[in-house]
Write a protein that holds these residues in place. Structure first.
Motif, PDB file in Angstrom:
ATOM      1  N   LEU A  84       0.844  -1.140   0.095  1.00 48.06           N
ATOM      2  CA  LEU A  84      -0.012  -0.176   0.049  1.00 48.06           C
ATOM      3  C   LEU A  84       0.789   1.220  -0.020  1.00 48.06           C
ATOM      4  O   LEU A  84       1.807   1.339   0.491  1.00 48.06           O
ATOM      5  CB  LEU A  84      -0.718  -0.115   1.165  1.00 48.06           C
ATOM      6  CG  LEU A  84      -2.066  -1.179   1.151  1.00 48.06           C
ATOM      7  CD1 LEU A  84      -2.825  -0.930   2.630  1.00 48.06           C
ATOM      8  CD2 LEU A  84      -2.920  -1.216  -0.142  1.00 48.06           C
ATOM      9  N   LEU A  85       0.440   2.287  -0.889  1.00 49.70           N
ATOM     10  CA  LEU A  85       1.026   3.565  -1.052  1.00 49.70           C
ATOM     11  C   LEU A  85       0.201   4.544  -0.399  1.00 49.70           C
ATOM     12  O   LEU A  85      -1.251   4.380  -0.586  1.00 49.70           O
ATOM     13  CB  LEU A  85       1.636   3.894  -2.081  1.00 49.70           C
ATOM     14  CG  LEU A  85       2.684   2.948  -3.007  1.00 49.70           C
ATOM     15  CD1 LEU A  85       2.602   3.063  -4.214  1.00 49.70           C
ATOM     16  CD2 LEU A  85       3.989   3.056  -2.052  1.00 49.70           C
ATOM     17  N   TRP A  86       0.466   5.859   0.329  1.00 50.64           N
ATOM     18  CA  TRP A  86      -0.284   6.815   0.809  1.00 50.64           C
ATOM     19  C   TRP A  86      -0.468   7.945  -0.416  1.00 50.64           C
ATOM     20  O   TRP A  86       0.469   8.350  -0.962  1.00 50.64           O
ATOM     21  CB  TRP A  86       0.488   7.428   2.107  1.00 50.64           C
ATOM     22  CG  TRP A  86      -0.331   8.584   2.406  1.00 50.64           C
ATOM     23  CD1 TRP A  86       0.320   9.993   2.577  1.00 50.64           C
ATOM     24  CD2 TRP A  86      -1.523   8.674   3.294  1.00 50.64           C
ATOM     25  NE1 TRP A  86      -0.608  10.728   3.048  1.00 50.64           N
ATOM     26  CE2 TRP A  86      -1.681   9.854   3.566  1.00 50.64           C
ATOM     27  CE3 TRP A  86      -2.346   7.668   3.433  1.00 50.64           C
ATOM     28  CZ2 TRP A  86      -2.935  10.426   4.200  1.00 50.64           C
ATOM     29  CZ3 TRP A  86      -3.490   8.075   4.165  1.00 50.64           C
ATOM     30  CH2 TRP A  86      -3.820   9.472   4.460  1.00 50.64           C
ATOM     31  N   ALA A 107      -3.206   0.971  -3.669  1.00 50.13           N
ATOM     32  CA  ALA A 107      -2.154   0.069  -4.384  1.00 50.13           C
ATOM     33  C   ALA A 107      -1.471   1.093  -5.357  1.00 50.13           C
ATOM     34  O   ALA A 107      -0.282   0.870  -5.639  1.00 50.13           O
ATOM     35  CB  ALA A 107      -2.701  -0.806  -5.331  1.00 50.13           C
ATOM     36  N   SER A 108      -1.781   2.300  -5.428  1.00 46.35           N
ATOM     37  CA  SER A 108      -1.235   3.415  -6.042  1.00 46.35           C
ATOM     38  C   SER A 108      -1.381   4.457  -5.568  1.00 46.35           C
ATOM     39  O   SER A 108      -2.231   4.868  -4.875  1.00 46.35           O
ATOM     40  CB  SER A 108      -1.455   3.192  -7.797  1.00 46.35           C
ATOM     41  OG  SER A 108      -2.755   3.592  -7.895  1.00 46.35           O
ATOM     42  N   VAL A 109      -0.504   5.593  -5.858  1.00 47.42           N
ATOM     43  CA  VAL A 109      -0.855   7.007  -5.544  1.00 47.42           C
ATOM     44  C   VAL A 109      -1.550   7.722  -6.513  1.00 47.42           C
ATOM     45  O   VAL A 109      -1.435   7.967  -7.833  1.00 47.42           O
ATOM     46  CB  VAL A 109       0.806   7.559  -5.336  1.00 47.42           C
ATOM     47  CG1 VAL A 109       0.613   9.118  -4.963  1.00 47.42           C
ATOM     48  CG2 VAL A 109       1.687   7.024  -4.410  1.00 47.42           C
ATOM     49  N   GLY A 110      -2.733   8.056  -5.938  1.00 50.89           N
ATOM     50  CA  GLY A 110      -3.675   8.765  -6.777  1.00 50.89           C
ATOM     51  C   GLY A 110      -3.525  10.433  -6.754  1.00 50.89           C
ATOM     52  O   GLY A 110      -2.472  10.848  -6.732  1.00 50.89           O
ATOM     53  N   ALA A 130       9.286   2.409  -4.072  1.00 47.70           N
ATOM     54  CA  ALA A 130       8.579   1.566  -4.560  1.00 47.70           C
ATOM     55  C   ALA A 130       8.488   0.158  -3.965  1.00 47.70           C
ATOM     56  O   ALA A 130       9.475  -0.353  -3.458  1.00 47.70           O
ATOM     57  CB  ALA A 130       8.361   1.262  -6.056  1.00 47.70           C
ATOM     58  N   TRP A 131       7.234  -0.560  -3.875  1.00 51.03           N
ATOM     59  CA  TRP A 131       7.302  -2.044  -3.402  1.00 51.03           C
ATOM     60  C   TRP A 131       8.036  -2.868  -4.248  1.00 51.03           C
ATOM     61  O   TRP A 131       7.721  -2.904  -5.482  1.00 51.03           O
ATOM     62  CB  TRP A 131       5.833  -2.356  -2.862  1.00 51.03           C
ATOM     63  CG  TRP A 131       5.467  -1.416  -1.829  1.00 51.03           C
ATOM     64  CD1 TRP A 131       4.672  -0.532  -1.876  1.00 51.03           C
ATOM     65  CD2 TRP A 131       5.366  -2.280  -0.549  1.00 51.03           C
ATOM     66  NE1 TRP A 131       4.212  -0.216  -0.628  1.00 51.03           N
ATOM     67  CE2 TRP A 131       4.773  -1.138   0.374  1.00 51.03           C
ATOM     68  CE3 TRP A 131       5.901  -3.119   0.139  1.00 51.03           C
ATOM     69  CZ2 TRP A 131       4.936  -1.280   1.700  1.00 51.03           C
ATOM     70  CZ3 TRP A 131       6.215  -3.241   1.577  1.00 51.03           C
ATOM     71  CH2 TRP A 131       5.303  -2.424   2.245  1.00 51.03           C
ATOM     72  N   ILE A 150      18.285   0.294   7.664  1.00 51.76           N
ATOM     73  CA  ILE A 150      17.548   0.258   6.198  1.00 51.76           C
ATOM     74  C   ILE A 150      18.571  -0.118   5.078  1.00 51.76           C
ATOM     75  O   ILE A 150      19.343   0.761   4.813  1.00 51.76           O
ATOM     76  CB  ILE A 150      16.579   1.343   5.874  1.00 51.76           C
ATOM     77  CG1 ILE A 150      15.363   1.184   6.839  1.00 51.76           C
ATOM     78  CG2 ILE A 150      16.015   0.983   4.478  1.00 51.76           C
ATOM     79  CD1 ILE A 150      14.493   2.616   6.709  1.00 51.76           C
ATOM     80  N   HIS A 151      18.546  -1.134   4.443  1.00 56.37           N
ATOM     81  CA  HIS A 151      19.471  -1.532   3.355  1.00 56.37           C
ATOM     82  C   HIS A 151      18.858  -1.778   1.887  1.00 56.37           C
ATOM     83  O   HIS A 151      19.682  -1.670   0.757  1.00 56.37           O
ATOM     84  CB  HIS A 151      20.353  -2.622   3.874  1.00 56.37           C
ATOM     85  CG  HIS A 151      20.980  -2.643   4.975  1.00 56.37           C
ATOM     86  ND1 HIS A 151      21.897  -1.784   5.398  1.00 56.37           N
ATOM     87  CD2 HIS A 151      20.499  -3.380   6.168  1.00 56.37           C
ATOM     88  CE1 HIS A 151      22.431  -2.023   6.635  1.00 56.37           C
ATOM     89  NE2 HIS A 151      21.540  -2.737   7.261  1.00 56.37           N
ATOM     90  N   ASN A 152      17.632  -1.752   1.990  1.00 57.03           N
ATOM     91  CA  ASN A 152      16.857  -1.990   0.665  1.00 57.03           C
ATOM     92  C   ASN A 152      16.692  -0.690  -0.039  1.00 57.03           C
ATOM     93  O   ASN A 152      15.529  -0.245   0.022  1.00 57.03           O
ATOM     94  CB  ASN A 152      15.660  -2.789   0.939  1.00 57.03           C
ATOM     95  CG  ASN A 152      14.971  -3.344  -0.493  1.00 57.03           C
ATOM     96  OD1 ASN A 152      15.724  -3.553  -1.370  1.00 57.03           O
ATOM     97  ND2 ASN A 152      13.765  -3.588  -0.445  1.00 57.03           N
ATOM     98  N   THR A 153      17.783  -0.150  -0.824  1.00 55.36           N
ATOM     99  CA  THR A 153      17.710   1.274  -1.337  1.00 55.36           C
ATOM    100  C   THR A 153      18.189   1.222  -2.682  1.00 55.36           C
ATOM    101  O   THR A 153      18.710   0.221  -3.315  1.00 55.36           O
ATOM    102  CB  THR A 153      18.611   2.237  -0.651  1.00 55.36           C
ATOM    103  OG1 THR A 153      19.774   1.892  -0.648  1.00 55.36           O
ATOM    104  CG2 THR A 153      17.917   2.282   1.039  1.00 55.36           C
TER     105      THR A 153
END
Length: 346
Positions: A84-86, A107-110, A130-131, A150-153
């Protein structure tokens, strides 16, 4: 040591991944409160580092409280589900005022009005990350993260030039507002949006109770623009001060002055019709009363012909006959004979 340091991050990722995708926990995403004046510009701020993996940045915004516009600091929050995205909320022109369109998860940014909220929310879409499966990858060219946990960049600087704008306007439409329009897909996404989390609601609640966050106090430049973690009973805004009665009264006066014109213009139309008493004008013209004062019967009674006959007969029959003739002809023949001639001369 490296295992111990990565353990909190690993646990946070596992807990977040275990959160189920909520079924239609939909929110009221339509237009809420409508204000006559536009909100102040978006303040410039420095984004704090993301504290945990998969946490999402929710940018700050101007809310409306008991003393007018107040700034809700941007904050990192845990999303209600993986993937989910805000989508931030925004103020949009509505008639003679501005209505608030609440933010939502999806599910997407509107569509968020074309407002440049910063930190990847540059007016259209989101370029801060992004996911990828159950993990969120952060674009460190845009997003500030705590690299110890945090390493997932990744780094993508091109999105800055493609999406960034220098505008700090905080509303869509109206005079001076952004001119971006939502697509049909963005409208559909908003209709199926999911409600803000408890942390997000607490963030707004604590900000609305702090007079230092109100534009009437800070002149549109709040000192507290962001917080790394959501406000709570153990993490209150620094130097928080309660909203005063004077603050509320000033806001009420401003609100009334903005919305007083519409009702006052409608009221006189109803009042003008009532004082036009056509019925009262007819009553003072009593045609019936004018006929009654024309007593043709009373004029005949004093006629000496009847009084001259009384001494001759000394009886009561002539008066009885006189009443009969007067009553029978007084309402019919006399008006026809004398109504149009003698009464008008008087």
């Amino acid at each position: 040591m490296r295992i111990l340091r990565s353990l909190p991050a690993f646990m946070a990722a596992v807990l977040l991944a275990a959160i189920p995708l909520s079924s239609s926990a939909q929110l009221s995403i339509g237009v809420g409160v409508t204000i006559g004046s536009a909100p102040p510009p978006i303040p410039v701020y420095v984004q704090p580092a993301a504290p945990y993996p998969n946490y999402q940045w929710t940018p700050g915004y101007w809310g409306w409280g008991s003393a007018g516009y107040y700034w809700t600091p941007g904050v990192w929050v845990r999303p209600p589900g993986v993937g989910l995205l805000w989508t931030p909320g925004y103020w949009g022109a509505r008639g003679s005022g501005y209505g608030w369109n609440g933010g939502y998860w999806g599910a997407s940014v509107g569509f968020y009005g074309g407002v440049n909220y910063g930190a990847g929310y540059y007016g259209s879409g989101f370029v801060g990350g992004a996911w990828s499966g159950n993990q969120f990858r952060y674009n460190t060219a845009v997003t500030n993260v705590n690299r110890t946990v945090i390493h997932n960049t990744y780094v993508n600087k091109t999105v800055i030039n493609n999406h960034y704008n220098n505008s700090r306007v905080s509303y869509n439409g109206g005079r001076g507002g952004t001119t971006v329009k939502p697509t049909s897909g963005q409208i559909t996404a908003r209709q199926s949006g999911r409600a803000p989390t408890t942390d997000q609601k607490n963030q707004a609640q604590f900000a609305s109770n702090d007079r230092n966050q109100y534009a009437s106090v800070n002149k549109g430049k709040p000192a507290l623009t962001t917080s790394q973690k959501p406000f709570s009973s153990t993490n209150k805004p620094a130097n928080s001060a309660p909203v005063t009665t004077a603050d509320k009264q000033d806001a009420q006066k401003q609100s009334k002055s903005n919305g007083a014109s519409a009702p006052s213009n409608k009221a006189p139309t109803t009042q003008n019709k009532k004082p036009a008493p056509t019925t009262q004008n007819k009553k003072p013209a009593p045609t019936t009363q004018n006929k009654k004062p024309a007593p043709t019967t009373q004029n005949k009674k004093p006629a000496p012909t009847t009084q001259n006959k009384k001494p001759a007969s000394q009886g009561q029959k002539p008066p009885a006959g006189g009443k009969g003739k007067a009553q029978g002809s007084g309402q019919g023949k006399p008006p026809a004979k004398n109504g149009n001639n003698k009464p008008p001369q008087r």
